[in-house]
Design a protein around this motif. Sequence first.
Motif, mmCIF file in Angstrom:
data_model
loop_
_atom_site.group_PDB
_atom_site.id
_atom_site.type_symbol
_atom_site.label_atom_id
_atom_site.label_comp_id
_atom_site.label_asym_id
_atom_site.label_seq_id
_atom_site.Cartn_x
_atom_site.Cartn_y
_atom_site.Cartn_z
ATOM 1 N N ASP A 66 0.237 4.428 -2.578
ATOM 2 C CA ASP A 66 0.074 5.581 -2.518
ATOM 3 C C ASP A 66 0.703 6.186 -2.648
ATOM 4 O O ASP A 66 0.743 7.449 -3.151
ATOM 5 C CB ASP A 66 0.659 5.906 -0.633
ATOM 6 C CG ASP A 66 0.182 7.404 -0.207
ATOM 7 O OD1 ASP A 66 -1.001 7.022 -0.524
ATOM 8 O OD2 ASP A 66 1.351 7.118 -0.011
ATOM 9 N N PRO A 74 0.680 -1.324 0.056
ATOM 10 C CA PRO A 74 -0.309 0.029 -0.064
ATOM 11 C C PRO A 74 0.879 1.243 -0.396
ATOM 12 O O PRO A 74 0.518 2.236 -0.473
ATOM 13 C CB PRO A 74 -0.905 0.195 1.530
ATOM 14 C CG PRO A 74 -0.946 -2.100 1.355
ATOM 15 C CD PRO A 74 0.623 -2.107 1.222
ATOM 16 N N ALA A 75 1.821 1.099 0.932
ATOM 17 C CA ALA A 75 2.842 2.542 0.845
ATOM 18 C C ALA A 75 3.433 2.376 -0.573
ATOM 19 O O ALA A 75 3.554 3.680 -1.674
ATOM 20 C CB ALA A 75 3.933 1.779 1.368
ATOM 21 N N TYR A 121 -3.058 5.893 -5.570
ATOM 22 C CA TYR A 121 -3.713 5.310 -5.198
ATOM 23 C C TYR A 121 -4.451 4.964 -4.110
ATOM 24 O O TYR A 121 -3.576 4.980 -2.572
ATOM 25 C CB TYR A 121 -3.076 3.619 -6.025
ATOM 26 C CG TYR A 121 -3.167 3.254 -6.845
ATOM 27 C CD1 TYR A 121 -4.735 3.183 -7.635
ATOM 28 C CD2 TYR A 121 -2.251 3.703 -8.527
ATOM 29 C CE1 TYR A 121 -4.764 2.153 -9.461
ATOM 30 C CE2 TYR A 121 -2.354 3.640 -9.282
ATOM 31 C CZ TYR A 121 -3.669 2.853 -9.824
ATOM 32 O OH TYR A 121 -3.493 2.415 -10.858
ATOM 33 N N ASP A 122 -5.811 4.739 -3.340
ATOM 34 C CA ASP A 122 -5.904 5.034 -2.275
ATOM 35 C C ASP A 122 -6.153 3.291 -1.818
ATOM 36 O O ASP A 122 -6.372 2.678 -2.945
ATOM 37 C CB ASP A 122 -7.341 5.418 -2.059
ATOM 38 C CG ASP A 122 -6.496 6.835 -1.972
ATOM 39 O OD1 ASP A 122 -5.738 7.413 -1.601
ATOM 40 O OD2 ASP A 122 -7.543 8.165 -1.936
ATOM 41 N N THR A 123 -5.744 1.891 -0.367
ATOM 42 C CA THR A 123 -5.843 1.213 -0.713
ATOM 43 C C THR A 123 -6.376 0.740 0.009
ATOM 44 O O THR A 123 -7.092 1.496 0.995
ATOM 45 C CB THR A 123 -4.859 -0.104 -0.338
ATOM 46 O OG1 THR A 123 -3.839 0.328 -1.708
ATOM 47 C CG2 THR A 123 -5.024 -1.527 -0.375
ATOM 48 N N ALA A 158 -7.186 -1.632 -4.785
ATOM 49 C CA ALA A 158 -6.221 -0.248 -4.903
ATOM 50 C C ALA A 158 -6.910 0.609 -5.954
ATOM 51 O O ALA A 158 -7.302 0.389 -6.857
ATOM 52 C CB ALA A 158 -5.062 -0.003 -5.247
ATOM 53 N N ARG A 163 -6.652 7.697 -7.476
ATOM 54 C CA ARG A 163 -7.061 8.809 -5.986
ATOM 55 C C ARG A 163 -8.092 9.818 -6.472
ATOM 56 O O ARG A 163 -9.013 10.177 -6.338
ATOM 57 C CB ARG A 163 -6.311 9.607 -4.496
ATOM 58 C CG ARG A 163 -6.046 10.098 -4.167
ATOM 59 C CD ARG A 163 -4.988 10.684 -3.655
ATOM 60 N NE ARG A 163 -4.319 9.175 -2.618
ATOM 61 C CZ ARG A 163 -3.012 8.716 -2.642
ATOM 62 N NH1 ARG A 163 -1.899 9.932 -3.100
ATOM 63 N NH2 ARG A 163 -2.379 7.971 -2.400
#
Length: 252
Positions: A178, A174-175, A182-184, A225, A228
């Motif tokens: 990000d 996820p990092a 992208y938002d997970t 994901a 954003r």
Amino acid sequence: MDEFGFHHTLHRPGTLLDVGAHDGAFALPFAALPASRVLAFEPLPAAFARLRAAFGDPLPSHVELRQEALGERDGEAVLSMPVLDGAPQEQWASTAKGYGAALGEPRVAERRFPVPVRRLDGFGLRDLTAAKIDAEGAEYEVLRGARETLLRCRPVLSIEIEERHRPGSTWAVPAFLDALGYDTHWEHWDAWRPMAEFDRALMHRASPNPAVFEASDPYVFVFYALPREHAEGMLARLRAAAAAGAGSPPKR
């Protein structure tokens, strides 16, 4: 909503990527979605043979099947598959970890297969709209090799991420996403929540040993994901579809 329901709800025409296609549980319904092109990767020889057979002969013109793994760079890797009491455990086959003696489990042997590895960015895709990734611990490398494609195409992603296969992966993947905008999220009982609310101790405990069948209840290991810039609207569509009981796969 299950994982395919996510892709069905957010489907857009274009290329749909299946990484770790196994014998076609996702590639087949992906191919039935409107105006879709399927690009599926499965490096395990026995699974690839079943995948190819599942699509019949001739292969549909909008489907491409590749007996390769995806990774961070082009080359070759060793795919390790555990064998429990003589029975192959194909769903655990991984380029990121080993089994057998390395695991210290006498009931588990190991079969090793040299497999070709490709970077997704090397394919120059311009119309990737969705990807399902199931790489048994190699998700980070798959995504690093797809960085340019993710930035260019902005597909939605479903990714199986398991600490039992790669400690730290539920933080690292996820990092990385990000940093690409992208938002997970994770989903449980039709509630969509951000990664910051994920309780690993409660919802993500499982044995790394294929001979030991234990996991937390619930065990959440599929993460989603969203680019954003579109995440708010996509989440609204997912919640509305879940409320309506939508998201079933189309008939072939």
